[in-house]
Write a protein that holds these residues in place. Structure first.
Motif, PDB file in Angstrom:
ATOM      1  N   ILE B 211       3.638  -7.116   5.734  1.00  0.00           N
ATOM      2  CA  ILE B 211       2.198  -7.275   5.946  1.00  0.00           C
ATOM      3  C   ILE B 211       1.457  -6.303   5.035  1.00  0.00           C
ATOM      4  N   GLY B 212       0.204  -6.632   4.760  1.00  0.00           N
ATOM      5  CA  GLY B 212      -0.667  -5.734   3.996  1.00  0.00           C
ATOM      6  C   GLY B 212      -0.196  -5.447   2.598  1.00  0.00           C
ATOM      7  N   HIS B 213       0.169  -6.477   1.856  1.00  0.00           N
ATOM      8  CA  HIS B 213       0.646  -6.249   0.495  1.00  0.00           C
ATOM      9  C   HIS B 213      -0.474  -5.738  -0.398  1.00  0.00           C
ATOM     10  N   ILE B 214      -0.281  -4.570  -0.977  1.00  0.00           N
ATOM     11  CA  ILE B 214      -1.164  -4.099  -2.044  1.00  0.00           C
ATOM     12  C   ILE B 214      -0.280  -4.069  -3.286  1.00  0.00           C
ATOM     13  N   ASP B 215      -0.363  -5.105  -4.101  1.00  0.00           N
ATOM     14  CA  ASP B 215       0.549  -5.173  -5.241  1.00  0.00           C
ATOM     15  C   ASP B 215      -0.044  -4.443  -6.451  1.00  0.00           C
ATOM     16  N   LYS B 216       0.705  -4.464  -7.546  1.00  0.00           N
ATOM     17  CA  LYS B 216       0.283  -3.734  -8.736  1.00  0.00           C
ATOM     18  C   LYS B 216      -1.079  -4.204  -9.225  1.00  0.00           C
ATOM     19  N   CYS B 262       3.275  -2.465   4.169  1.00  0.00           N
ATOM     20  CA  CYS B 262       3.088  -1.313   5.034  1.00  0.00           C
ATOM     21  C   CYS B 262       4.332  -0.461   5.114  1.00  0.00           C
ATOM     22  N   PHE B 263       5.484  -1.121   5.206  1.00  0.00           N
ATOM     23  CA  PHE B 263       6.721  -0.359   5.367  1.00  0.00           C
ATOM     24  C   PHE B 263       7.008   0.460   4.112  1.00  0.00           C
ATOM     25  N   ALA B 361      -2.270  -1.946  11.846  1.00  0.00           N
ATOM     26  CA  ALA B 361      -1.119  -1.411  11.121  1.00  0.00           C
ATOM     27  C   ALA B 361      -1.466  -1.171   9.660  1.00  0.00           C
ATOM     28  N   ILE B 362      -2.195  -2.107   9.056  1.00  0.00           N
ATOM     29  CA  ILE B 362      -2.537  -1.961   7.637  1.00  0.00           C
ATOM     30  C   ILE B 362      -3.497  -0.802   7.446  1.00  0.00           C
ATOM     31  N   LEU B 363      -4.512  -0.750   8.307  1.00  0.00           N
ATOM     32  CA  LEU B 363      -5.468   0.357   8.204  1.00  0.00           C
ATOM     33  C   LEU B 363      -4.753   1.688   8.379  1.00  0.00           C
ATOM     34  N   GLY B 364      -3.841   1.721   9.334  1.00  0.00           N
ATOM     35  CA  GLY B 364      -3.103   2.954   9.556  1.00  0.00           C
ATOM     36  C   GLY B 364      -2.255   3.318   8.356  1.00  0.00           C
ATOM     37  N   SER B 365      -1.683   2.305   7.690  1.00  0.00           N
ATOM     38  CA  SER B 365      -0.726   2.616   6.636  1.00  0.00           C
ATOM     39  C   SER B 365      -1.393   3.063   5.345  1.00  0.00           C
ATOM     40  N   ILE B 366      -2.675   2.707   5.112  1.00  0.00           N
ATOM     41  CA  ILE B 366      -3.267   3.202   3.868  1.00  0.00           C
ATOM     42  C   ILE B 366      -3.799   4.616   4.037  1.00  0.00           C
ATOM     43  N   ASP B 367      -3.833   5.113   5.259  1.00  0.00           N
ATOM     44  CA  ASP B 367      -4.170   6.508   5.507  1.00  0.00           C
ATOM     45  C   ASP B 367      -5.561   6.849   4.990  1.00  0.00           C
ATOM     46  N   ILE B 368      -6.567   6.428   5.695  1.00  0.00           N
ATOM     47  CA  ILE B 368      -7.913   6.758   5.274  1.00  0.00           C
ATOM     48  C   ILE B 368      -8.430   7.937   6.080  1.00  0.00           C
TER      49      ILE B 368
END
Lengths: 187, 375, 325, 157
Positions: B211-216, B262-263, B361-368
């Protein structure tokens, strides 16, 4: 088959996690029960500023130079000072700190020329209004202010005497040297 | 905004808008997400920021360079030490001030400890967003030890004002060094336990993987930096690429992953914790003796007229300081390029098509950190 | 025992309120104990202290909390659908009292032992979802509504494996009376012969009570409070009370079905019963304080693709073996 | 300082005034002063050469030069190369948006609009981002003032 091994691995990971929590269940809590136990405060813990005692004076040595007032980014220090009889430096008449504004940056301590600013050790001050955090830093020194002034005058007088003595000695030495010079010339 | 609270207009009866925040348990501060939903699936997401705007850039124009010191650590309160020291390093570079060796090493130790504490807090809050409360407190327990250690030298626990132009305020003592080493050892033993409890946990993995793919490409377009960028496979770390201070003297890896989900972001940060631990240990083993403050620091800091830019790697990514001096003691303009600002902007694209559960989960994983975005 | 009540009060109209009061008292005391236990267990797993101030080991803390909840003003938000909003906590709580009257605490301690007690228990426990949905819908709040919808889907998904695993026990015991099921287990408890059914039952029961890691309807980090977001004071208290009461119920049911009820050596029956129930409750707490929450679709997939087929297979095998023996 | 992107830029935009500042404390490798009409073209070159828009901000130079000055930082990751592009925008006029080239410019431009009132033509969502909706001020303008005046140290320390 793959599904079964997935399920097996999944359950194993869950059991492992449960193992971690149950291990902690039997360990001692790490809580510091605050009002009963006091936290150990670091030596350099930043806090409200106080005027610290200088041994040779028996009081603080603020000279009301206003350096701290000028450097303070939050404008939380206000000092008024005046010249007292027999003293070379000024002495503060008021030294007010609005701790509610203070950001504990420590810049005032850096600039203090007489190093008479320090941090208070009381870390758990609480209050119901802003006014509770207006500190008068001279409060604790009011009682001893007269004697401190006396001591300061004494120190000042001694310094003056020393200076006089040195000047006299210098002058004598000079005169002597001149005499010698004169003597040399004569000779 | 009456439009936001109306459920289903005639043309789209089965979609609705949902305001997530500004008061919501897992928006990490005062972030508001305006979500357009169909059922639980997000059709469009719009992050709305600015609730904790304190105008640090305006403040900078009204005080001299020294007086701005306490502001720096309040922008990103979780990596305050890095911001504070980074600002000092920027000004030192501009005015050409030499910093004693010992102070440089102490700065590295403190910054890396701060980075670990920031990552630990992120670790805990991510797990809390996912519903695991216990790892949160384990992380806080370990983080607390770091705060105690930093308290020993800086006198503060969160918003440090430890750096000064030309050095640091306080020298470290043996107690600090021994406690730091003990902590490094403790955390190294602790990380496998975290792995058992969290990383290998099947529920956690299923929640985070895919989930939450932030690709290149997204990284590139949105100027994403920090662990989010490294999780996408771009090996970029200001500490390694544009070494500031003495970071070129340490041997550390820049952990990267390829997936960008996210992982991967989670794993990058976990690996960064152990890399930071190794930097701390290296720095302590090399710590020279000497003063911690430059002997001659000018009383008036007035950089020459010009524009300057200086970047450091904060716990969240590339923190850039753009300083314009007009030759006086008061800066003409200071701008801060904060990492979370760009990282959060990606949410407009990333959240599309995910569900509410994934959103946290995505919001948590980008650590804002919201105060850093709003400045 | 129900007969005793009627004898004491002379009329069934007095006996029913009396019985309800007794059950409420029983539930209240147990719920308070469990809340205290939950807080203590959570605290110790997280290396904290938990409540320490009120009573020995903080035992009275939850009582104080309940008094606080009771003394709070009852707020009814203006935008709610009033009837549903007010009736929801009651609808949620009533079936729980009914279920409680059916459990045999020991050989002689039971309000009433029906032949079809098991069906009643399952039917009543299925009613809880009506209360939850009423709360979510009546609150007129998007978060509550999402919580309610999630709750219904979850309950539908987990009722099926729950009932299938119970059926395996029924086939073995050849009765639906709880009392007789316990009596059947006098030699060996069913957990030994039906381990898979026991595991499925417990997982499904955890989901049924909306406990972590299946607390999706009230996931506080996603839906703030889920279906009870808009409730405060004692109305919230009732939801809270209901959650812990239903924990007692499913654990009691698991004890009866798989752990042999009140049976055990030396100690009196009801002591064994409570030991077993509390052990299961501890297990539930242990889950909650270890695992993160599942995502909604994962939860459904887990139920439909893993638990239901497994429970069916288990049922089939049980039926065949029972027939052959 | 030589870089493939510089050759392209110089050949396409003769009005570009570039300064090499690789060895100074300026923190960027090359600084360009460009005309407003060239900005989109220059950004396109940077985008096609694999640069990213790292930072965008504005300077209020109305007092001296009667201009706003936009400051763009384009950065290449490997190897690190940072270009500063300075664009003058006369007071009251619009700047061209580059948010269609760089997604990051979307929020950066909104921030500049919010803080300075410099608006960007063709921006998809030219609204305030950090301050409240419907505010009638732009806080980073030099004449915005402060609530209680500058800090004392600013005056005479």
């Amino acid at each position: 088959m793959e599904m079964i091994s997935d399920v097996y691995r999944g359950f194993r990971s869950l059991l492992k996690g449960m193992g971690v929590t149950i291990r902690h269940f039997f360990r001692k809590p790490v809580t510091v029960e605050y009002p009963r136990e006091r936290a150990v405060v670091s030596k350099v813990q930043r806090n409200a500023i106080v005027l610290i005692e200088k041994d040779d004076i028996g009081s603080h040595n603020c000279i009301a130079c206003l350096q701290c007032e000028k450097i303070c980014p939050s404008n939380c220090i206000s000092i008024t000072g005046s010249r007292k009889d027999g003293l070379a430096f000024k002495r503060p008449d008021t030294f007010d700190l609005n701790f509610a504004l203070c950001s504990e940056c420590g810049l005032c301590l850096d600039v203090c020329p007489t190093d008479t600013l320090g941090y208070s050790k009381q870390y758990d001050k609480a209050g119901y209004s802003r006014e509770d955090f207006f500190y008068d830093l001279l409060d604790q020194w009011k009682a001893t202010e007269e004697t401190a002034l006396g001591t300061l005058r004494e120190i000042e007088r001694k310094k003056k005497e020393e200076r006089e003595a040195r000047r006299k000695a210098d002058a004598e030495a000079k005169a002597k040297a001149k005499e010698n010079d004169d003597g040399d010339e004569k000779a | 905004m009456p439009e936001l609270i109306r459920v289903g207009r005639d043309e789209d009866r089965d979609t609705y808008h949902l305001n997530m925040g500004p008061q919501h348990p897992s928006t990490h501060g005062v972030l508001r997400l305006r979500l357009h939903l169909k059922g639980e699936v997000i059709l469009s997401a719009d992050p709305i920021v600015g609730y904790s705007h304190r105008a640090h850039e305006k403040m900078a124009e009204n005080r001299n360079y020294i007086q701005f010191l306490p502001n720096t650590s309040r922008m990103d309160y979780l990596s305050g030490m890095i911001y504070n020291v980074g600002y000092c390093q920027a000004i030192e570079k501009i005015i050409g001030l030499e910093v004693p060796e010992r102070a440089e090493y102490i700065r590295v130790i403190c910054c890396e400890l701060n980075r670990i504490s920031s990552h630990l807090l992120w670790y805990g809050t991510l797990l809390m967003d996912l519903g695991g409360f216990t790892p949160f407190l384990y992380c806080f327990e370990d983080r607390e030890r770091i705060l105690d250690i930093l308290d020993l030298v800086s006198g503060s626990r969160l918003t440090y004002c430890y750096g000064r132009f030309g050095g640091v305020t306080e020298d470290v003592d043996d107690k600090f060094l021994s406690e730091t080493l003990a902590f490094c050892k403790h955390l190294r033993n602790r990380l496998p336990e975290y792995d058992d409890l969290v990383t290998n946990n099947v529920i956690f993995q299923n929640r985070c993987k895919g989930i939450g793919h932030i690709d290149k490409k997204t990284c590139h377009e949105f100027a994403v930096t920090g662990p989010c960028q490294r999780a996408a496979g771009e090996k970029r770390d200001v500490r390694r690429d544009e070494p500031y201070g003495i970071y070129d003297r340490f041997d550390f890896k820049v952990p990267t992953r390829t997936g960008g989900d996210c992982f991967d972001r989670f794993m990058v940060r976990v690996e960064e914790i152990s890399e930071s631990l190794s930097i701390v240990e290296q720095a302590i083993s090399k710590l020279p003796v000497g003063p911690v403050m430059a002997p001659k620091v000018p009383r008036k800091i007035a950089p020459a007229k010009g524009e300057y830019y200086f970047a450091v790697e904060s716990a969240r990514g590339h923190f850039g300081m753009y300083i314009v001096s007009n030759g006086t003691e008061i800066p003409e303009r200071m701008h801060f390029r904060t990492p979370s600002f760009s990282n959060l902007a990606t949410m407009r694209r990333v959240l599309k098509g995910s569900t509410i559960s994934d959103t946290v989960a995505i919001l948590g994983s980008i650590d804002i950190v919201l105060p850093e975005i709003d400045r | 025992m129900a007969r005793n009540f009627t004898e004491i009060f002379g009329s069934v109209w007095f006996a029913i309120p009396a019985a309800v009061t007794v059950i409420m008292g029983f539930l209240a005391i147990n719920a308070l104990m469990i809340v205290w236990m939950e807080r203590k267990v959570a605290a110790r797993m997280q290396r904290r202290m938990g409540p320490t101030e009120r009573g020995v080991f903080g035992l009275l803390q939850t009582t104080y909390d309940m008094i606080k909840l009771m003394s709070k003003e009852l707020i009814t938000p203006r935008h709610v659908s009033r009837k549903l909003y007010l009736v929801a906590p009651v609808v949620l709580f009533t079936p729980i009292i009914a279920i409680c009257s059916l459990f045999p605490l020991s050989e002689n301690w039971v309000f009433h032992d029906y032949d079809i007690a098991l069906v009643l228990v399952l039917a009543f426990s299925g009613m809880a979802v009506v209360g939850i949905f009423a709360a979510g819908w009546g609150s007129n709040n998007k978060y509550s509504l999402l919580g309610a919808v999630r709750s219904i889907l979850q309950n539908i998904a987990y009722e099926v494996p729950l009932i299938l695993s119970v059926l395996a026990v029924v086939i073995m015991a050849r009765t639906m009376s709880l009392h007789e099921i316990v009596m059947e287990q006098s030699t060996i408890p069913y957990i030994v012969v039906q381990p898979l059914a026991a595991i499925i039952f417990f997982i499904a029961a955890t989901a049924e009570t909306n406990r972590a890691p299946f607390d999706i309807p009230e996931a506080e980090s996603e839906l703030v409070g889920g279906f009870h977001t808009e409730y405060s004071g004692m109305r919230f208290g009732l939801f809270f009370f209901a959650e812990y009461s239903s924990m007692i119920i499913v654990c009691a049911l698991a004890t009866v079905l798989f752990l042999g009820g009140w049976q055990g050596p030396i100690l009196p029956g009801f002591v064994w019963f409570f030991i077993k129930v509390y052990f299961l409750i501890f297990l539930m707490m242990w889950f909650r304080w270890t695992f993160p929450r599942l995502r909604f679709d994962q939860l459904l997939r887990f139920a439909w693709l893993l638990l239901v087929p497994l429970a069916l297979a288990n049922l089939l095998v049980t039926a065949i073996i029972v027939k052959l023996i | 300082m030589s870089s493939p992107v510089l050759d392209i830029l110089w050949s396409q935009f003769p009005h570009l005034e570039s300064t090499d500042c690789a060895d100074t404390a300026a923190g960027c490798h090359v600084s360009h002063a460009c005309r407003r009409e060239d900005l989109v073209g220059i950004s396109t070159v940077f985008r096609e050469s694999g640069y990213r828009l790292e930072m965008l901000t504005c300077l209020d130079e109305r007092a001296g030069r009667k201009m706003f000055r936009l400051v763009y930082h384009f950065t290449q990751i490997d190897p690190v190369e940072r270009h500063r592009v300075l664009v003058d925008v006369p007071v009251g006029e619009q700047a061209p948006t580059i948010s269609h080239l760089f997604e990051s410019a979307n929020w950066y431009e909104r921030e500049v609009y919010d803080m300075f009132g410099v608006s960007f033509s063709d921006h998809p969502d030219m609204t305030r981002i950090l301050t409240e909706e419907g505010a009638d001020y732009h806080p980073l303008l030099k004449d915005f003032g402060t609530i209680d005046g500058p800090v004392k140290g600013g005056d005479d320390a």
